[in-house]
Scaffold this motif. Structure first.
Motif, PDB file in Angstrom:
ATOM      1  N   ARG A 229      55.898  66.955  49.324  1.00 53.50           N
ATOM      2  CA  ARG A 229      55.685  68.057  50.265  1.00 53.50           C
ATOM      3  C   ARG A 229      54.183  68.268  50.381  1.00 53.50           C
ATOM      4  NH1 ARG A 229      59.209  72.924  48.063  1.00 53.50           N
ATOM      5  NH2 ARG A 229      57.935  73.990  49.633  1.00 53.50           N
ATOM      6  N   TRP A 230      53.625  67.853  51.506  1.00 54.69           N
ATOM      7  CA  TRP A 230      52.183  67.789  51.649  1.00 54.69           C
ATOM      8  C   TRP A 230      51.592  69.101  52.129  1.00 54.69           C
ATOM      9  CZ3 TRP A 230      49.339  63.748  50.012  1.00 54.69           C
ATOM     10  CH2 TRP A 230      50.039  62.570  49.709  1.00 54.69           C
ATOM     11  N   PRO A 231      50.569  69.597  51.439  1.00 55.36           N
ATOM     12  CA  PRO A 231      49.790  70.724  51.967  1.00 55.36           C
ATOM     13  C   PRO A 231      48.818  70.215  53.019  1.00 55.36           C
ATOM     14  CG  PRO A 231      48.890  70.037  49.861  1.00 55.36           C
ATOM     15  CD  PRO A 231      50.108  69.174  50.108  1.00 55.36           C
ATOM     16  N   ASP A 232      48.232  71.120  53.787  1.00 54.82           N
ATOM     17  CA  ASP A 232      47.226  70.732  54.759  1.00 54.82           C
ATOM     18  C   ASP A 232      46.007  70.148  54.045  1.00 54.82           C
ATOM     19  OD1 ASP A 232      48.791  71.631  56.843  1.00 54.82           O
ATOM     20  OD2 ASP A 232      47.904  73.648  56.817  1.00 54.82           O
ATOM     21  N   GLY A 233      45.372  69.159  54.684  1.00 57.75           N
ATOM     22  CA  GLY A 233      44.177  68.590  54.091  1.00 57.75           C
ATOM     23  C   GLY A 233      44.105  67.092  54.270  1.00 57.75           C
ATOM     24  N   PRO A 234      43.002  66.489  53.834  1.00 53.60           N
ATOM     25  CA  PRO A 234      42.783  65.059  54.053  1.00 53.60           C
ATOM     26  C   PRO A 234      43.600  64.138  53.147  1.00 53.60           C
ATOM     27  CG  PRO A 234      40.976  65.973  52.787  1.00 53.60           C
ATOM     28  CD  PRO A 234      41.842  67.136  53.185  1.00 53.60           C
ATOM     29  N   ASP A 235      44.143  64.655  52.063  1.00 60.70           N
ATOM     30  CA  ASP A 235      44.863  63.793  51.125  1.00 60.70           C
ATOM     31  C   ASP A 235      46.049  63.099  51.790  1.00 60.70           C
ATOM     32  OD1 ASP A 235      43.176  64.295  49.015  1.00 60.70           O
ATOM     33  OD2 ASP A 235      44.398  65.914  48.187  1.00 60.70           O
ATOM     34  N   ARG A 236      46.728  63.801  52.666  1.00 59.64           N
ATOM     35  CA  ARG A 236      47.896  63.223  53.326  1.00 59.64           C
ATOM     36  C   ARG A 236      47.512  62.015  54.177  1.00 59.64           C
ATOM     37  NH1 ARG A 236      52.576  66.612  56.549  1.00 59.64           N
ATOM     38  NH2 ARG A 236      53.979  64.857  56.897  1.00 59.64           N
ATOM     39  N   VAL A 237      46.425  62.131  54.923  1.00 56.18           N
ATOM     40  CA  VAL A 237      45.968  61.023  55.768  1.00 56.18           C
ATOM     41  C   VAL A 237      45.631  59.810  54.909  1.00 56.18           C
ATOM     42  CG1 VAL A 237      44.196  60.275  57.401  1.00 56.18           C
ATOM     43  CG2 VAL A 237      45.123  62.604  57.532  1.00 56.18           C
ATOM     44  N   GLN A 238      44.933  60.052  53.802  1.00 58.22           N
ATOM     45  CA  GLN A 238      44.549  58.973  52.891  1.00 58.22           C
ATOM     46  C   GLN A 238      45.784  58.284  52.324  1.00 58.22           C
ATOM     47  OE1 GLN A 238      41.543  57.854  51.867  1.00 58.22           O
ATOM     48  NE2 GLN A 238      41.847  56.949  49.842  1.00 58.22           N
ATOM     49  N   ALA A 239      46.724  59.054  51.826  1.00 55.00           N
ATOM     50  CA  ALA A 239      47.901  58.480  51.193  1.00 55.00           C
ATOM     51  C   ALA A 239      48.792  57.764  52.204  1.00 55.00           C
ATOM     52  CB  ALA A 239      48.683  59.575  50.474  1.00 55.00           C
ATOM     53  N   GLN A 240      48.947  58.320  53.386  1.00 55.18           N
ATOM     54  CA  GLN A 240      49.787  57.678  54.397  1.00 55.18           C
ATOM     55  C   GLN A 240      49.200  56.347  54.856  1.00 55.18           C
ATOM     56  OE1 GLN A 240      50.328  60.781  57.357  1.00 55.18           O
ATOM     57  NE2 GLN A 240      52.325  61.319  56.502  1.00 55.18           N
ATOM     58  N   GLU A 241      47.878  56.281  54.957  1.00 56.49           N
ATOM     59  CA  GLU A 241      47.255  55.009  55.320  1.00 56.49           C
ATOM     60  C   GLU A 241      47.452  53.979  54.212  1.00 56.49           C
ATOM     61  OE1 GLU A 241      45.071  51.963  57.154  1.00 56.49           O
ATOM     62  OE2 GLU A 241      46.159  53.720  57.915  1.00 56.49           O
ATOM     63  N   ALA A 242      47.326  54.414  52.960  1.00 54.50           N
ATOM     64  CA  ALA A 242      47.560  53.502  51.837  1.00 54.50           C
ATOM     65  C   ALA A 242      49.003  53.019  51.826  1.00 54.50           C
ATOM     66  CB  ALA A 242      47.227  54.204  50.518  1.00 54.50           C
ATOM     67  N   ALA A 243      49.949  53.920  52.095  1.00 55.73           N
ATOM     68  CA  ALA A 243      51.357  53.532  52.144  1.00 55.73           C
ATOM     69  C   ALA A 243      51.610  52.546  53.275  1.00 55.73           C
ATOM     70  CB  ALA A 243      52.232  54.769  52.309  1.00 55.73           C
ATOM     71  N   ARG A 244      50.954  52.746  54.427  1.00 58.68           N
ATOM     72  CA  ARG A 244      51.108  51.818  55.554  1.00 58.68           C
ATOM     73  C   ARG A 244      50.619  50.425  55.159  1.00 58.68           C
ATOM     74  NH1 ARG A 244      48.458  49.217  59.096  1.00 58.68           N
ATOM     75  NH2 ARG A 244      46.438  49.947  58.319  1.00 58.68           N
ATOM     76  N   ARG A 245      49.500  50.365  54.460  1.00 60.06           N
ATOM     77  CA  ARG A 245      48.964  49.074  54.040  1.00 60.06           C
ATOM     78  C   ARG A 245      49.872  48.403  53.009  1.00 60.06           C
ATOM     79  NH1 ARG A 245      42.479  48.924  54.302  1.00 60.06           N
ATOM     80  NH2 ARG A 245      42.201  50.291  56.114  1.00 60.06           N
ATOM     81  N   ALA A 246      50.445  49.201  52.118  1.00 59.63           N
ATOM     82  CA  ALA A 246      51.373  48.636  51.135  1.00 59.63           C
ATOM     83  C   ALA A 246      52.597  48.060  51.835  1.00 59.63           C
ATOM     84  CB  ALA A 246      51.792  49.724  50.141  1.00 59.63           C
ATOM     85  N   ASP A 247      53.100  48.765  52.821  1.00 60.46           N
ATOM     86  CA  ASP A 247      54.263  48.268  53.566  1.00 60.46           C
ATOM     87  C   ASP A 247      53.922  46.972  54.295  1.00 60.46           C
ATOM     88  OD1 ASP A 247      57.025  48.747  54.690  1.00 60.46           O
ATOM     89  OD2 ASP A 247      55.859  48.700  56.560  1.00 60.46           O
ATOM     90  N   ALA A 248      52.748  46.928  54.930  1.00 64.08           N
ATOM     91  CA  ALA A 248      52.340  45.727  55.640  1.00 64.08           C
ATOM     92  C   ALA A 248      52.195  44.552  54.677  1.00 64.08           C
ATOM     93  CB  ALA A 248      51.018  45.978  56.374  1.00 64.08           C
ATOM     94  N   PHE A 249      51.662  44.807  53.481  1.00 65.84           N
ATOM     95  CA  PHE A 249      51.518  43.750  52.481  1.00 65.84           C
ATOM     96  C   PHE A 249      52.896  43.198  52.094  1.00 65.84           C
ATOM     97  CE2 PHE A 249      51.365  42.062  48.223  1.00 65.84           C
ATOM     98  CZ  PHE A 249      50.188  41.342  48.181  1.00 65.84           C
ATOM     99  N   LEU A 250      53.841  44.081  51.849  1.00 71.26           N
ATOM    100  CA  LEU A 250      55.174  43.644  51.453  1.00 71.26           C
ATOM    101  C   LEU A 250      55.873  42.873  52.557  1.00 71.26           C
ATOM    102  CD1 LEU A 250      56.338  46.876  49.587  1.00 71.26           C
ATOM    103  CD2 LEU A 250      55.875  44.643  48.543  1.00 71.26           C
ATOM    104  N   ARG A 251      55.623  43.248  53.786  1.00 68.70           N
ATOM    105  CA  ARG A 251      56.246  42.567  54.919  1.00 68.70           C
ATOM    106  C   ARG A 251      55.566  41.245  55.252  1.00 68.70           C
ATOM    107  NH1 ARG A 251      59.677  45.866  57.879  1.00 68.70           N
ATOM    108  NH2 ARG A 251      59.613  48.075  57.279  1.00 68.70           N
ATOM    109  N   GLY A 252      54.275  41.149  54.831  1.00 69.75           N
ATOM    110  CA  GLY A 252      53.508  39.948  55.187  1.00 69.75           C
ATOM    111  C   GLY A 252      53.845  38.739  54.372  1.00 69.75           C
TER     112      GLY A 252
END
Length: 252
Positions: A229-252
């Protein structure tokens, strides 16, 4: 020498120490779960920081761990969520051995009355910070998998074990009953089956090899980001981008 005899001996020594306010039994002996390899955990409440110290020693064949802390340090469990995770259980289940002024009794009463909602906003903020702060370890996992560098991979998995585990515990208010059950508590904090399977694999408790553990770590991170449950702030953007990259790595 038997456990009760060792306890009596150590308690008598502690009561003679300067600055001692209260002594209480914690750990497996307090919970009635001790085995032949269990240490005897004793917590001491002391008047001031000058008396704070920890000692571990064999006494008559039994390993005895003594932790000395001030009441104010223990009271952090009522305001700091990470301190709460580790301390509320021992405060609630501790057995008073010496408490002439009722200092421990007062702490225990507060601990048993405590509800997680009192620190929930801080807990969600801390969980978010942990996930955002784990992106370096996540990249090390991907780099280690790509290069076949098992040392790099194994080191990163240690960091992710506790970062993701703490995020799950904080996000759900799941207290740690004992450090021996940290992994099972973190694994079971979220009911999501993918999280549970991947976290078990990441930590090695399900017996997979290092490569499978690394790939599971990436998926566990994704699930943690989705479940937090994400509060407002930059942490969510950082973590979501990292998760996107992890997903792309697994799919690649």
């Amino acid at each position: 020498m038997s456990y009760p005899s060792v306890l009596d001996m150590v308690l008598a020594e502690l009561k003679r120490e300067s600055g001692v306010l209260a002594v209480f039994l914690t750990g497996s002996y307090a919970r009635g779960e001790a085995d032949a390899w269990s240490d005897l955990d004793i917590s001491v409440l002391v008047e001031a920081d000058v008396f704070v110290r920890n000692t571990v020693a064999y006494r008559a064949g039994l390993l005895v761990s003594v932790e000395r802390s001030t009441p104010s340090h223990r009271e952090r469990a009522f305001t700091d969520p990470e301190t709460a995770l580790w301390n509320l259980g021992s405060l609630r289940s501790g057995q008073a051995l010496h408490d002439p002024a009722g200092v421990f009794a007062a702490l225990q009463e507060r601990a048993r009355a405590f509800v997680w909602v009192e620190v929930e906003p801080q807990a969600h903020a801390r969980a978010a910070a942990l996930l955002a702060g784990s992106t370096e370890e996540l990249h090390k996992v991907m780099g280690g998998l790509q290069a076949g560098d098992v040392d790099k991979l194994a080191f990163a998995l240690v960091g992710l074990t506790f970062a993701l585990g703490n995020a799950a515990l904080l996000g759900t208010g799941t207290l740690i009953p004992t450090e021996n059950r940290y992994l099972s508590a973190a694994r079971g904090a979220w009911t999501d089956p993918v999280w549970r399977e991947c976290y078990a694999c990441l930590t090695g408790v399900s017996g997979e090899g290092i490569v499978q553990r690394g790939r599971a770590a990436l998926r566990a991170y994704e699930r943690a980001v989705a479940l937090t449950r994400w509060p407002d702030g930059p942490d969510r953007v950082q973590a979501q981008e990292a998760a996107r990259r992890a997903d792309a790595f697994l799919r690649g």
